[in-house]
Design an enzyme around this catalytic site. Structure first.
Site, short mmCIF file in Angstrom:
data_model
loop_
_atom_site.label_atom_id
_atom_site.label_comp_id
_atom_site.label_asym_id
_atom_site.label_seq_id
_atom_site.Cartn_x
_atom_site.Cartn_y
_atom_site.Cartn_z
N GLU A 1 -1.97 -2.41 10.69
CA GLU A 1 -1.12 -1.55 11.54
C GLU A 1 -0.06 -0.81 10.71
O GLU A 1 1.08 -0.65 11.12
CB GLU A 1 -0.54 -2.37 12.69
CG GLU A 1 -1.69 -2.88 13.56
CD GLU A 1 -1.31 -3.37 14.92
OE1 GLU A 1 -0.30 -2.91 15.46
OE2 GLU A 1 -2.08 -4.19 15.46
N GLY B 1 2.80 -30.60 -4.12
CA GLY B 1 1.34 -30.73 -4.14
C GLY B 1 0.75 -30.74 -2.75
O GLY B 1 -0.33 -30.19 -2.50
N SER C 1 -4.63 4.17 5.52
CA SER C 1 -3.25 4.66 5.60
C SER C 1 -3.23 6.15 5.95
O SER C 1 -2.41 6.60 6.76
CB SER C 1 -2.55 4.47 4.26
OG SER C 1 -2.40 3.10 4.00
N ARG D 1 3.24 -2.14 16.06
CA ARG D 1 3.99 -2.66 14.91
C ARG D 1 5.06 -3.67 15.35
O ARG D 1 5.38 -4.59 14.59
CB ARG D 1 4.61 -1.49 14.13
CG ARG D 1 3.54 -0.74 13.38
CD ARG D 1 3.92 0.60 12.82
NE ARG D 1 2.72 1.22 12.25
CZ ARG D 1 2.59 2.50 11.97
NH1 ARG D 1 3.58 3.33 12.21
NH2 ARG D 1 1.46 2.96 11.45
N1 CAA Z 1 4.46 9.28 17.68
C1 CAA Z 1 4.00 10.48 18.07
N2 CAA Z 1 3.54 11.42 17.23
C2 CAA Z 1 3.52 11.11 15.91
C3 CAA Z 1 3.98 9.87 15.42
C4 CAA Z 1 4.46 8.93 16.37
N3 CAA Z 1 4.91 7.73 16.01
N4 CAA Z 1 3.84 9.87 14.09
C5 CAA Z 1 3.33 11.07 13.73
N5 CAA Z 1 3.14 11.81 14.85
C6 CAA Z 1 2.64 13.17 14.94
C7 CAA Z 1 3.55 14.14 14.23
O1 CAA Z 1 4.60 14.59 15.07
C8 CAA Z 1 2.61 15.26 13.88
O2 CAA Z 1 2.38 16.05 15.02
P1 CAA Z 1 2.56 17.67 14.98
O3 CAA Z 1 1.61 18.19 13.94
O4 CAA Z 1 2.26 18.12 16.36
O5 CAA Z 1 3.98 17.92 14.57
C9 CAA Z 1 1.30 14.54 13.61
O6 CAA Z 1 1.39 13.28 14.27
C10 CAA Z 1 1.03 14.33 12.14
O7 CAA Z 1 2.12 13.62 11.63
P2 CAA Z 1 2.47 13.57 10.09
O8 CAA Z 1 2.48 14.96 9.51
O9 CAA Z 1 3.70 12.76 9.94
O10 CAA Z 1 1.18 12.83 9.50
P3 CAA Z 1 0.92 12.21 8.10
O11 CAA Z 1 -0.47 12.51 7.70
O12 CAA Z 1 2.01 12.57 7.14
O13 CAA Z 1 0.93 10.62 8.36
C11 CAA Z 1 1.61 8.43 8.85
C12 CAA Z 1 1.81 9.93 9.09
C13 CAA Z 1 2.84 7.77 9.42
C14 CAA Z 1 1.52 8.08 7.37
C15 CAA Z 1 0.34 8.00 9.62
O14 CAA Z 1 -0.82 8.54 9.05
C16 CAA Z 1 0.18 6.49 9.70
O15 CAA Z 1 0.85 5.84 10.50
N6 CAA Z 1 -0.73 5.93 8.91
C17 CAA Z 1 -1.05 4.49 9.01
C18 CAA Z 1 -2.12 4.26 10.01
C19 CAA Z 1 -2.23 2.82 10.38
O16 CAA Z 1 -1.28 2.21 10.84
N7 CAA Z 1 -3.44 2.27 10.20
C20 CAA Z 1 -3.70 0.94 10.63
C21 CAA Z 1 -4.98 0.87 11.38
S1 CAA Z 1 -4.99 0.07 12.92
C22 CAA Z 1 -5.01 -1.60 12.67
O17 CAA Z 1 -4.66 -2.09 11.63
C23 CAA Z 1 -5.40 -2.39 13.84
C24 CAA Z 1 -5.86 -3.78 13.63
O18 CAA Z 1 -7.05 -4.04 13.55
C25 CAA Z 1 -4.90 -4.90 13.68
#
Ligand code: CAA
Length: 380
Positions: free
Chosen positions: A363, A340, A132, A243
């Site tokens: 994701e 069942g 995450s 997503r």
């Molecule tokens: N589009 C573009 N940029 C984005 C964005 C998006 N959707 N979301 C965040 N950003 C950018 C922000 O603008 C920020 O950039 P700046 O520093 O230039 O302003 C940067 O990214 C950091 O953003 P945050 O400060 O919001 O970051 P955060 O640490 O608070 O985390 C989060 C954000 C949404 C929690 C993110 O970490 C997240 O989505 N985590 C989950 C990851 C995930 O989905 N993992 C799954 C793995 S893949 C998988 O499952 C594949 C599979 O096998 C099926």
């Protein structure tokens, strides 16, 4: 919102439905039991264009819109969510990311094969301590002359051993935190790239999930995607679209379980009548249908937002949050309606119930979707 489907949409949906019934249904129980990857079926999906649906024809894809993609995802997921996760990762996380952000040379070399299913792709972001919390990447990519050197471990990677092309997210400049992260295209067989043991999973057992180890893997500089430091944005933007695909998968799992429960309720008799005549069952079917329709609206809204060039971070996260909860609730109820019989494999609903759970985890967990949604709500 106008969700009137075009003739082409209906044709694509029906083709996916036929493929799922004719090619995926036979053997789906055995593949789940043996954790067997649907190799032949995935090959056929590639030949039919299901693995690169949204890629433009210029690169060998179907040139279709996101609405077509979610319609196909729903139909495939009704029958076999293990096949649909392969489809989802290849389409949304690998092909889309490459078409949008890779350079022309990278597209010609990799995307053209991924779009036709000649190659399969994997998306490698998650780590033992960065699932995450995606900014905390520990895998490093250190710059040397004409290449980068990759070291680290990735976990829970879909298509872990079957993929040919891996998009790997890694930290190049730790002092810059997420701004120092890069995304790379790594080929299977690169020296030092090891595929770990297959995960023993609760659901989507036909899909192939592994950890991956990178030990001094040399990646040519030309395999970096975008500018230095673009990797985190690349991952976030790609996951936003991913997503929508997983929301469609969840919708399909729910709809598949609902259809089975409805048919069962029409024929199974108890207390002198078909169980659909008992309110205890009829009300369950009503609730299932309502939440599925609500999920479908959210999935279609997110797909339309993407097709219309609108921001879909919020609508995609809402679709995934709601549809994945629906998948869990509906599949549990579908087992209950079957009594069942619901607890044994040949009725399919127990598998759908196990498959549903992952849609609340990968994701981005449901909690991550709530972070995305609440931040968006407070920002506006
Ligand atoms: N589009 C573009 N940029 C984005 C964005 C998006 N959707 N979301 C965040 N950003 C950018 C922000 O603008 C920020 O950039 P700046 O520093 O230039 O302003 C940067 O990214 C950091 O953003 P945050 O400060 O919001 O970051 P955060 O640490 O608070 O985390 C989060 C954000 C949404 C929690 C993110 O970490 C997240 O989505 N985590 C989950 C990851 C995930 O989905 N993992 C799954 C793995 S893949 C998988 O499952 C594949 C599979 O096998 C099926």
């Amino acid at each position: 919102m106008d969700f009137n489907l075009t003739e082409e949409h209906i044709m694509i949906r029906d083709a996916a439905r036929d493929f799922a019934k004719n090619e995926l249904l036979p053997g789906v129980i055995e593949r789940d039991e043996k954790q067997e990857f649907p190799k032949e079926q995935i090959k056929k999906m590639g030949e039919l264009g299901f693995l690169g649906m949204m890629v433009s024809p210029e690169y060998g894809g179907g040139g279709m819109d996101t609405v077509s993609y979610v319609l196909a995802m729903e139909e495939i997921s009704k029958i076999d969510a293990s096949a649909s996760v392969v489809m989802s990762v290849n389409n949304s996380l690998v092909c889309w990311g490459l078409e949008k952000f890779a350079n022309e040379e990278q597209k010609q070399k990799y995307l053209t094969k991924l779009a036709t299913g000649e190659s399969i792709g994997a998306f490698c972001l998650s780590e033992p301590e960065a699932g995450s919390d995606a900014t905390s990447q520990k895998t490093t990519a250190i710059e040397k002359e004409d290449h980068y050197v990759l070291n680290g471990t990735k976990n829970w990677i879909t298509n872990g051993s079957t993929a040919d092309i891996y998009i790997v997210i890694a930290q190049t400049h730790p002092e810059l935190k997420h701004k120092g992260i890069n995304a790379f295209i790594v080929e299977k067989g690169s020296k030092g790239f090891e595929i770990g043991p297959k995960e023993q999973k609760l659901g989507i057992r036909g899909s192939d999930t592994h950890s991956l180890n990178f030990n001094d893997v040399k990646v040519p500089k030309e395999n970096r995607i975008g500018e230095d430091g673009f990797g985190f944005k690349f991952a976030m933007k790609t996951l936003s679209g991913g997503r929508i695909g997983i929301a469609a998968q969840a919708l399909g799992i729910a709809a598949g379980a609902y259809e089975l429960a409805k048919e069962y309720a029409k024929v199974r008799k108890a207390f002198g009548t078909e169980i659909m005549n008992h309110q205890a069952i009829a009300f369950k079917i009503a609730d299932m249908y309502t939440s599925i329709e609500a999920s479908r609206h959210l999935v279609m809204k997110a797909a339309c937002d993407k097709d219309n060039g609108e921001n879909y971070d919020l609508s995609g996260a809402m679709a995934k949050l709601f549809a994945s909860k629906t998948a869990m609730d509906v599949t549990v109820e579908a087992v209950q309606v079957h009594g069942g019989n619901g607890y044994v494999k040949e009725y399919h609903v127990e598998r759908l119930m196990r498959d549903a759970k992952i849609t609340q985890i990968y994701e981005g967990t449901s909690e991550i979707q709530k972070i995305v949604i609440s931040r968006s709500v407070f920002r506006d």
